[in-house]
Scaffold this active site. Structure first.
Site, PDB file in Angstrom:
ATOM      1  N   GLU A 234     -39.189  62.454 -79.681  1.00 32.93           N
ATOM      2  CA  GLU A 234     -38.435  61.377 -79.022  1.00 32.93           C
ATOM      3  C   GLU A 234     -37.317  61.932 -78.143  1.00 32.93           C
ATOM      4  O   GLU A 234     -36.631  62.882 -78.519  1.00 32.93           O
ATOM      5  CB  GLU A 234     -37.839  60.457 -80.091  1.00 32.93           C
ATOM      6  CG  GLU A 234     -36.989  59.319 -79.552  1.00 32.93           C
ATOM      7  CD  GLU A 234     -36.333  58.529 -80.671  1.00 32.93           C
ATOM      8  OE1 GLU A 234     -36.888  57.490 -81.052  1.00 32.93           O
ATOM      9  OE2 GLU A 234     -35.262  58.969 -81.169  1.00 32.93           O
TER      10      GLU A 234
ATOM     11  N   TYR B 102     -35.813  55.733 -72.187  1.00 27.74           N
ATOM     12  CA  TYR B 102     -36.276  56.118 -73.532  1.00 27.74           C
ATOM     13  C   TYR B 102     -37.710  56.589 -73.416  1.00 27.74           C
ATOM     14  O   TYR B 102     -38.519  55.988 -72.691  1.00 27.74           O
ATOM     15  CB  TYR B 102     -36.200  54.924 -74.496  1.00 27.74           C
ATOM     16  CG  TYR B 102     -36.797  55.206 -75.856  1.00 27.74           C
ATOM     17  CD1 TYR B 102     -36.008  55.694 -76.889  1.00 27.74           C
ATOM     18  CD2 TYR B 102     -38.155  54.990 -76.106  1.00 27.74           C
ATOM     19  CE1 TYR B 102     -36.544  55.968 -78.138  1.00 27.74           C
ATOM     20  CE2 TYR B 102     -38.706  55.262 -77.354  1.00 27.74           C
ATOM     21  CZ  TYR B 102     -37.889  55.750 -78.362  1.00 27.74           C
ATOM     22  OH  TYR B 102     -38.431  56.036 -79.595  1.00 27.74           O
TER      23      TYR B 102
END
Length: 375
Positions: free
Chosen positions: A188, A101
């Site tokens: 993101e 992530y």
């Protein structure tokens, strides 16, 4: 402002971040053509500005054209979080060997930009942060716009194994550059993957932008999906009001963002539910009050309206005159609760008393009354 994944992927591509190839399709023929260029297997991903697409059946791996046709038609008929699926992203399936992530966002408490990374990619990052916070690593920019070589080395080393640190560092730097370049609120990648050939790439893309900076980015404003633009919020913005629609039944008209937040907190504290955030600003005019009431009263679920004014720059008598003007122009059947204190408070109270409107000096007293009337 949020944009769809297929749009975010293009921004990543332009920013030098490696991505899985893909395009958005509005009909099955387009999807078949895209899959033909990419080669099977491909992933079909519903394009809606909400989470939970996978759980709703909006993400599917397909291995051949007949399966693609069936799944495309099924996903196209879905409604996710109240929005019908109008486009489907067709993307080359990736042979995923490792998931990470990575994101750049703003930490308002620290008043700093922060890079967040984790070796637990591909899942809900909020859930990871709640259950296993030790897996979440943060790097604060401390006023810089690039990575400090010393601190960044330690940060990257805590998340990525040695074989992945160089490409990870390059992608994080590129993500940071496009974050600043486009005045983002969030950039993101989840998951940031390593494929079977050892390449690191973004298998998903999510970008949102600071609304206050959109005037600098006409090309970004053009990406907005009108289905997700709230008409009331747009009207409020044009009228110089800060407005956010919520799901409660106590309408709020307040001056100052801090007082507006405190008002909503107090409504919640006494068992009520605020229907909106609405800040008329520090230099309000009667017309602003009229505009605010027009917007709030469109919500049929509102059972009471709380007007909470602390007069500094804002004059209480301006608010009172705006309220009286609104009552002359509109049939206001929803109960009003008015709290005024500060500049020209006494003049305002006289104006309202002459029009049979009771005022309160205590915010808690006014909130209690507004919540009571909404029940």
């Amino acid at each position: 402002m949020k944009i769809h994944e297929y749009q975010a992927i293009e921004i990543f591509r332009q920013g030098g971040i490696p991505v899985a190839g893909g395009e958005a399709a509005e009909d099955c023929a387009q999807a078949v053509a895209i899959a033909g260029r990419l080669g099977y297997p491909v992933v079909l991903k519903a394009q809606v500005l909400s989470g939970g697409r996978g759980k709703a059946g909006g993400v599917k791996v397909v291995k051949a054209e007949p399966e693609l046709r069936a799944e495309f038609d099924r996903i196209r008929r879905l409604t996710i979080s109240g929005y019908p699926v109008e486009r489907i992203l067709v993307v080359k399936a990736v042979d995923i060997r490792q998931e990470y992530y990575a994101a750049v966002t703003i930490d308002p408490l620290a008043a700093d930009v922060v890079i967040i990374a984790s070796a637990a990619g591909g899942v809900d990052i909020e859930e990871t942060a709640r259950k296993t916070p030790e897996k979440i690593h943060k790097y604060y920019l401390q006023g810089r716009r690039d990575l400090d070589p010393g601190r960044a080395k330690e940060f990257i080393g805590a998340v990525f194994p040695e074989a992945h640190r160089v490409p990870a560092g390059a992608i994080l730097q590129q993500l940071l550059v496009l974050f600043y370049q486009h005045d983002c609120a969030l950039a993101e990648i989840n998951p940031l993957v390593v494929d079977g050939e050892g390449r690191m790439l973004a298998a998903d893309a999510k970008v949102s932008f600071d609304d206050n900076a959109l005037y600098r980015h006409e090309e970004i404003k053009a990406l907005a999906d009108p289905r997700y633009i709230d008409a009331d919020e747009e009207e409020a913005k044009a009228a110089g009001l800060s407005f956010v629609k919520l799901e409660g039944n106590v309408g709020c008209i307040v001056n100052g963002a801090g007082l507006a937040m405190a008002t909503m907190d107090t409504i919640k504290l006494v068992g009520g539910q605020p229907a909106n955030f609405l800040d008329v600003g520090g230099s309000s005019s009667p017309q602003k009050v009229l505009n605010a009431l027009k917007i709030i009263l469109r919500n049929a679920g509102i059972k009471s309206i709380l007007i909470n004014i602390f007069g500094g720059i804002t004059r209480c008598d301006d608010i009172a005159n705006g309220l009286i003007e609104a009552m002359k122009k509109m049939a206001i059947k929803t109960p009003l609760v008015v709290r005024l204190t500060g500049t020209n408070e006494e003049e305002a109270k006289i104006i309202l008393r002459d029009n049979n409107i009771t005022t309160y000096s205590s915010m808690r007293e006014a909130v209690n009354k507004a919540v009571e009337l909404a029940r």
